[in-house]
Design an enzyme around this catalytic site. Structure first.
Site, short mmCIF file in Angstrom:
data_model
loop_
_atom_site.label_atom_id
_atom_site.label_comp_id
_atom_site.label_asym_id
_atom_site.label_seq_id
_atom_site.Cartn_x
_atom_site.Cartn_y
_atom_site.Cartn_z
N ILE A 290 0.91 -1.05 0.14
CA ILE A 290 -0.13 -0.03 0.16
C ILE A 290 0.71 1.31 -0.19
CG2 ILE A 290 -1.92 1.21 1.19
CD1 ILE A 290 -2.44 -1.30 0.12
N CYS A 291 1.91 1.27 0.61
CA CYS A 291 2.95 2.25 0.76
C CYS A 291 3.53 2.61 -0.70
CB CYS A 291 3.97 2.08 1.76
SG CYS A 291 3.29 2.20 3.44
#
Length: 154
Positions: free
Chosen positions: A44-45
């Site tokens: 997600i980062c």
């Protein structure tokens, strides 16, 4: 203590990927998208940081600068930045001081006791040093609303 819209943004002094100490004050004079991310190289980062990278020109044209902070060390951040050609500062808050100053500490990442990380969050700091926008997620898998951020900058 919570940091809210209208408050003066807490200053910081953190190392970037080249071990150069960076402060909030050096970015004054433009809007700052201060993005706290959970962990370098997590899926997600990667999405979040690559989205900011891909929006760089539009964000710059709106008079803003992205600065990203995690509690990863500068070496992990450097590998992450190089892998994804990130074109903005990634700062290492390895002792979580700035993360605590902004009240976005997640003390048990993914239920691992005492694994401190930053809650995924975005603060937009205005030219006068005050916070104009705040978004904080309790869910590390949730990304910010990029269109809302751009709309705020306009």
């Amino acid at each position: 203590m919570s940091v809210n819209v209208g408050d003066i943004a807490p200053n910081f002094e953190l190392p970037d990927i080249d071990l150069k100490m960076r402060t909030l004050n050096e970015f004054k004079g433009k809007k700052i998208i201060l993005s706290f991310f959970v962990a370098a190289s997590s899926p997600i980062c990667e999405n979040e940081m690559c989205n900011f990278r891909d929006s760089w020109k539009e964000i710059s044209n709106l008079g803003a600068q992205v600065v990203a902070i995690s509690n990863d060390g500068p070496f992990a951040n450097k590998a992450f930045a190089q892998k994804h050609n990130l074109n903005f500062p990634l700062l290492a808050d390895y002792n979580s001081k700035t993360i605590r100053d902004y009240d976005v500490l997640m003390p048990h990442l993914l239920h691992i006791k005492d694994y401190n990380a930053a809650k995924r969050s975005v603060f937009i700091i205005m030219e006068d040093g005050k916070i104009g926008y705040k978004w904080v997620s309790e869910d590390p898998l949730k990304e910010p609303n990029y269109e809302e951020i751009k709309k705020f900058l306009k």
